[in-house]
Structure formats: C-alpha cells, structure tokens
Design a protein around this motif. Structure first.
Motif, PDB file in Angstrom:
ATOM      1  N   SER A  65      45.182   9.686 -21.757  1.00 42.12           N
ATOM      2  CA  SER A  65      45.872  10.842 -21.182  1.00 42.12           C
ATOM      3  C   SER A  65      47.355  10.527 -21.012  1.00 42.12           C
ATOM      4  CB  SER A  65      45.267  11.187 -19.817  1.00 42.12           C
ATOM      5  OG  SER A  65      45.618  10.194 -18.868  1.00 42.12           O
ATOM      6  N   PHE A  70      49.011  10.679 -18.309  1.00 42.96           N
ATOM      7  CA  PHE A  70      49.100   9.870 -17.094  1.00 42.96           C
ATOM      8  C   PHE A  70      48.842   8.402 -17.414  1.00 42.96           C
ATOM      9  CE2 PHE A  70      46.717   7.746 -13.691  1.00 42.96           C
ATOM     10  CZ  PHE A  70      47.629   7.819 -12.638  1.00 42.96           C
ATOM     11  N   GLU A  71      47.828   8.149 -18.240  1.00 41.26           N
ATOM     12  CA  GLU A  71      47.475   6.763 -18.563  1.00 41.26           C
ATOM     13  C   GLU A  71      48.530   6.096 -19.436  1.00 41.26           C
ATOM     14  OE1 GLU A  71      42.636   6.609 -18.585  1.00 41.26           O
ATOM     15  OE2 GLU A  71      43.610   7.808 -20.148  1.00 41.26           O
ATOM     16  N   CYS A  79      36.810   4.754 -13.161  1.00 44.47           N
ATOM     17  CA  CYS A  79      37.996   5.591 -13.368  1.00 44.47           C
ATOM     18  C   CYS A  79      38.800   5.167 -14.595  1.00 44.47           C
ATOM     19  CB  CYS A  79      38.883   5.588 -12.128  1.00 44.47           C
ATOM     20  SG  CYS A  79      39.790   4.051 -11.873  1.00 44.47           S
ATOM     21  N   TRP A 139      43.655   6.095 -11.389  1.00 48.23           N
ATOM     22  CA  TRP A 139      42.852   7.295 -11.174  1.00 48.23           C
ATOM     23  C   TRP A 139      43.611   8.520 -11.670  1.00 48.23           C
ATOM     24  CZ3 TRP A 139      40.096   7.684  -5.782  1.00 48.23           C
ATOM     25  CH2 TRP A 139      38.989   8.506  -5.883  1.00 48.23           C
ATOM     26  N   ILE A 140      43.073   9.211 -12.661  1.00 52.21           N
ATOM     27  CA  ILE A 140      43.747  10.359 -13.266  1.00 52.21           C
ATOM     28  C   ILE A 140      43.755  11.534 -12.293  1.00 52.21           C
ATOM     29  CG2 ILE A 140      43.739  11.970 -15.218  1.00 52.21           C
ATOM     30  CD1 ILE A 140      42.093   9.838 -16.737  1.00 52.21           C
ATOM     31  N   TYR A 158      45.142  17.998 -17.554  1.00 52.44           N
ATOM     32  CA  TYR A 158      43.909  17.278 -17.210  1.00 52.44           C
ATOM     33  C   TYR A 158      42.730  17.817 -18.021  1.00 52.44           C
ATOM     34  CZ  TYR A 158      39.781  15.835 -14.560  1.00 52.44           C
ATOM     35  OH  TYR A 158      38.551  15.326 -14.207  1.00 52.44           O
ATOM     36  N   PHE A 170      42.805  16.682 -21.613  1.00 50.20           N
ATOM     37  CA  PHE A 170      42.389  15.290 -21.769  1.00 50.20           C
ATOM     38  C   PHE A 170      40.861  15.173 -21.757  1.00 50.20           C
ATOM     39  CE2 PHE A 170      40.912  11.568 -19.269  1.00 50.20           C
ATOM     40  CZ  PHE A 170      41.040  10.615 -20.272  1.00 50.20           C
ATOM     41  N   GLY A 187      38.363  13.212 -11.959  1.00 52.58           N
ATOM     42  CA  GLY A 187      39.250  12.290 -12.658  1.00 52.58           C
ATOM     43  C   GLY A 187      38.601  10.987 -13.076  1.00 52.58           C
TER      44      GLY A 187
END
Length: 573
Positions: free
Chosen positions: A47, A49-50, A71, A246-247, A254, A257, A288
């Motif tokens: 993602s 975020f990641e 997670c 943690w997403i 979101y 993903f 998440g």
C-alpha cells in the motif's frame, strides 16, 4: 496421551513450510514467513502507507516497527530485505526471534540464563548472515555450530553454552564479514523482537540492541504495541524511533489496497465466488490487518451460500466469529502476563462500554437524521487514568483498539486522545446505525473513515473505567505455595512469613497445557480437534508430522500445517 512437559523438548523442530511449493494449497497461509519466495513475490501487495514505512526500514537509522499480530510486520521486513539486498552496497540479515518463549524455562533452571539467552540471540544472527556470505569458510563453520546450538537451546534449557561474542564484539565481526564480501553496511531485520512475556528476556534484548549498533551496523526490530517494555537504559526516540506498521482504515486508498490484495492472492475462479460488496465489507471489518481480511474471505468460500438471500447473513456471522476470536486472543494475556490478569478481565468491560458509547451516539444521530459520518472512535479526555491507559495498551496488543496518535483540542473542554475500535467488534456489537435493510455496500462504507469530522465520541476516563474497577486494577504478584501468603514484591525469592523458597512455574510449560479452546480457531475446527483427543496446545505441538491433526474431521494437509502454525505462534508471540 502427551507427556507432562519436559517443556521444550522437540517442540521447535517441525517444519510448517509446504515442500511442494504448491501455490493453490498455500493460498490461505496467513504468516508471511511460511510462504516460499515465489509465493511471497506473487502475492505481496504494497500500500502507499507501507511504501513510506519501507523507506524507513531501508534507511540507515535504527527503527522499531510496531503493530499487532497479522498487520504485516513480517511482510514489510521481508520486503525490506529484498530491497536492501538489491543494493550491492548493503547486506540485510533477517532473523525471526519468535521462539523466545522456548528458552523461558532456562530462567527457572539456570543461574546464567541471561547469558544463555544472549548466546541464542547472537547464534541466530551468525547463522543468518552466513546464508548471505557463502564464501567465508571460517564464518560458515561457526554458523554450523551456532545453528546446532540454536536447535538444542530451543529444545533443552540445560544445553551447554557456546563461546560466543557479546554484542559489541559481534558488531565488529559483522562489520568485518560485510567488508570482506564487498558490502558497506549490515542492516539487521529482527522479527518478533519484543520478548514481551518474559521481562528478563526483554531487558537483555534491548540492552543487546543498544550495544550492537555501530556506524556500519544498524537494526530494525519488530515489536508489539501495548506489551513491550524497554530496558532502563534503552530510550525510544534516542536509541531508536518507532514506526507503525498498521495500515490506517481511511479513504478510497485503503479500499483499493485491500481489493488489490484480494485480486493478487486469489485465482479468478475463487474471486468470482465472492461478491465485491462482501470483499469491501471484510476489508472494513479487518481493521487494517491483512491476515484478518484473508481469514474472513477463506471462511466465506468454505461456507459459500447457495442463494443470494444468505450472503449478508453469512458475512455478518463471519464478522461476529472474528470479533469473538479477537477477544479470545486478548483473554490469553491473563495467562501470558499473569501479573496483569486484573487489568485483562476489567478490559472486557471497558471494550463493552466503548461499544455502548458509540452505539448510543450513532443511534441519536440517526434518530435526529443528522448527516455526520458514523462514530468509529472514542476520544478520551486528558489526563487519562493510568490504569485505563494500561488496559487500552493491552487491548491494542490484541488489535481490538488502536491509538490513532491524534489529539483533539475542544476549547474549554480540554484535550482528548483518540482510539479506534475494531470494525468487526463495531459490527457485532451493533454500534453502527442504519435504516431498514441496509446494503452490504452501506455497511462497508460506514467502517472506513472518509472524513475526520464527527467520527468520534468524547468521553471521560470514568465513563469507561469506573472508580470501583480502577481500584482492583493492580499487579498480581502471586502467593507462597507453602503458606499462601501473598508476595510483597514479584521478585521476592523467599516468603516473608514462613521463609519457604518461592518457586514460579515456567510460563512456557503453563502455555503448553492451554486448552485448544483458547486458540483462534473456529468452533467447528476446535470440536474436530477435541474429537481426535487433541485437547491441549502441547498435543498439537507434539504431533511433529501432523498425522493426528490430519485425522481430525475437515482437517487436511493444508489445515494441519496451519493449525500447527497457530499453536506454535500461541506459545511464541
């Protein structure tokens, strides 16, 4: 019947990997470390975020990667390993320390338990780096000795120690080995690194981290929120910064993903069997956590309804079962951290009050026909009662709540700290309010935060933790086995009343005797295990070839491996 625990004997030797490399058989494998390289590469989705997390994991500074089980911490560390190794300047060394509890009996049997545990930390690193540097004969010979020690130490707490370097000397050796192989730096990727249920190990580990770092050797260590306690000399922010794995369950990004993860992991014939609205609902209810998302999709496929009228009912049943499994995981903390047992039991009532507060607010908004988004969080006024903070930390370890790291200032009302509640628990507790016959799409959309305005309920500490409950939240220090007198302090070695030696049972031995009912498995799987006389966690782990597991109803080769892996994880992290 299984023997009455010579606690660690033979329990760590079963290989849960699929030797055939069959992609179809491993689709539902929930732990990244149990996937082959090809499976991991084919199924991993990153993602946005990641991606920001990965940039920090591949940079030079030390980092602590925090998040609950499932997670994606292991996935991120394995991705970081691949990216670092692709840069010829650096060498990544991935080490999984998940079996630290297998060494816990040594603290009941050995005077040199700290040194024995540190040897295990060192030996696993040496064995791991030798896999990356194959042309150093001296290193490879030492690695063979180290791997033999690791295998023995995880099975027998009386194993003889090796003459191994301490952390500072190991750091210099790592630097030298890397330099000889043409690499500039060593980056240690230490998975399951918070030895949270054995405080002595946790203290040794963080002192080990402090002393192993040098300009050309650094570390990234995966820890758990809520239950990780650092050694007195290890200072978060100075020795290492925390980054979160943690997403966030926020926005269309979101959903994209999670949909992409579904598309990558499942073949087309399976994807056709799950409506897109169900996929989105499970994405929201997963909070998440990719592992939770995959588990719910699997359960849906295993019980796929034959008519469209049962789709919503099945989806809600699966979400409710997931909420129950979360609570089951949370309640095991009373066994893993017995001194916090009163906090754990009180936490179930705190969780219920959070649900009640959100249900009331959402119902009032619905009745008044207000258009604000559904409330998903509670915002607790500062200063928060320390006992409530401890409870919220324990709930966060289990993944039931999540501190969002947001502070809300509301004028004269003060400043509030926000905590999100798990989507599955919101659904199961009917905390969200809809009109008649809401669609699955409406339910899914309500679980994902598209705005920050109005998505929380402000509360005081007393609304979640009553004064009478707060008074009983204290650390339990155990009693004398001879006269029953309570200990004055946890570390006391002799009873202050009768003088008898105070003996603690091995935490690992106690966990082995845990009934299978406490494992995060569906009721049907648990009943199948019981019928096969697999009654305790130890019974599963003794089944090295998983032959008895495969005899259980509805447990084939794939599920036998997974149940073994779940039992091993139960006594590991």
């Amino acid at each position: 019947m299984a023997r009455q625990v010579a606690p660690t004997e033979e329990l760590s030797k079963t290989n849960v990997h699929d030797p055939s490399g069959d992609l179809t058989g491993a689709i539902f494998e929930e732990r990244a470390e149990n996937l082959s390289i090809d499976q991991f590469s084919a199924w991993t989705e990153v993602s946005p975020f990641e991606r920001s997390v990965l940039r920090q994991l591949t940079a030079q500074g030390p980092r602590l990667l925090s998040g609950p089980r499932g997670c994606g911490k292991t996935t991120l560390l394995k991705l970081a390993e691949g990216r670092i190794d692709s840069d010829s300047h650096d060498i990544a060394v991935y080490v999984n320390y998940g079996k630290y509890l297998f060494l816990e009996p040594a603290y009941k049997q050995r005077a040199d338990a700290d040194g024995f545990f540190q040897d295990w930390l060192v030996a696993r690193i040496i064995a791991a780096i030798s896999e990356k540097i194959s042309d150093n004969q001296e290193l490879n010979l030492l690695a063979i000795e180290c791997q033999a020690f690791v295998d023995a130490a995880e099975s027998n707490p009386s194993t003889d120690r090796l003459d191994l370097p301490g952390p500072a000397q190991l750091s210099r050796m790592l630097e030298a080995w890397a330099g000889e192989s043409g690499h500039r730096r060593v980056i240690l990727l230490l998975d399951d690194a918070a030895h949270a249920f054995v405080p002595d190990q946790q203290r040794v580990f963080f002192e080990f981290l402090r002393n192993i770092r040098n300009p050309n050797v650094t570390y990234k260590a995966a820890i758990y929120p809520g239950v990780t306690e650092f050694s007195p000399n290890f200072h978060v922010g100075h020795d290492a910064k925390i980054i979160h794995a943690w997403i966030p369950v926020e926005g269309e990004q979101y959903l994209r993903f999670m949909r992409s993860l579904f598309a990558k992991r499942f073949p087309e014939n399976m994807r056709r069997g799950i409506p897109s609205d169900v996929v989105d609902l499970f994405a929201g209810a997963a909070f998440g956590v990719p592992r939770t998302f995959l588990a719910m999709l699997e359960e849906y496929l295993n019980n796929k309804p034959t008519n469209s009228g049962r789709i919503a009912r099945l989806a809600n049943t699966i979400i409710s079962e997931q909420a129950q499994q979360l609570r089951k995981l949370y309640l095991t903390l009373a066994d893993k951290l017995p001194s916090y047992s009163m906090y754990v039991s009180t936490g179930t009532r705190v969780e219920q009050r959070i649900v009640d507060e959100l249900r009331t607010l959402n119902a009032n908004r619905f009745d008044k026909q207000e258009t604000a988004s559904q409330a998903l969080d509670v915002a607790i006024r500062q200063p928060i009662d320390q006992r409530l903070l401890t409870i919220m930390s324990l709930l966060e370890y289990a993944g039931i709540v999540r501190q969002t790291n947001e502070s809300v200032s509301v004028g004269s009302s003060g400043t509030f700290t926000k905590f999100s509640l798990h989507g599955a628990i919101l659904i199961e507790g009917t905390a969200l309010r809809f009109g008649k016959n809401p669609t699955l799409a409406q339910r899914a959309s309500s679980l994902i935060r598209f705005t920050r305005a109005g998505t929380y309920k402000r509360v005081m500490s007393e609304a979640l933790l009553t004064n009478s409950e707060a008074k009983v939240c204290r650390l339990m220090v155990g009693s004398c086995q001879n006269c029953g007198s309570p200990r004055l302090i946890q570390e006391a070695r002799f009873c202050h009343v009768c003088g008898s030696e105070l003996l603690d049972e091995s935490r690992f031995a106690a966990l082995l005797r845990t009934p299978v009912d406490q494992l995060p498995l569906t009721p049907r799987k648990i009943e199948s295990l019981k019928k096969q006389r697999l009654l305790r966690v130890e019974d599963i782990l003794r089944d090295r070839g998983q032959q008895e597991l495969r005899k259980a109803d509805r447990v084939g080769q794939v599920w036998a491996r997974r149940i073994y892996s779940i039992a091993e994880e139960f006594v590991s992290v």
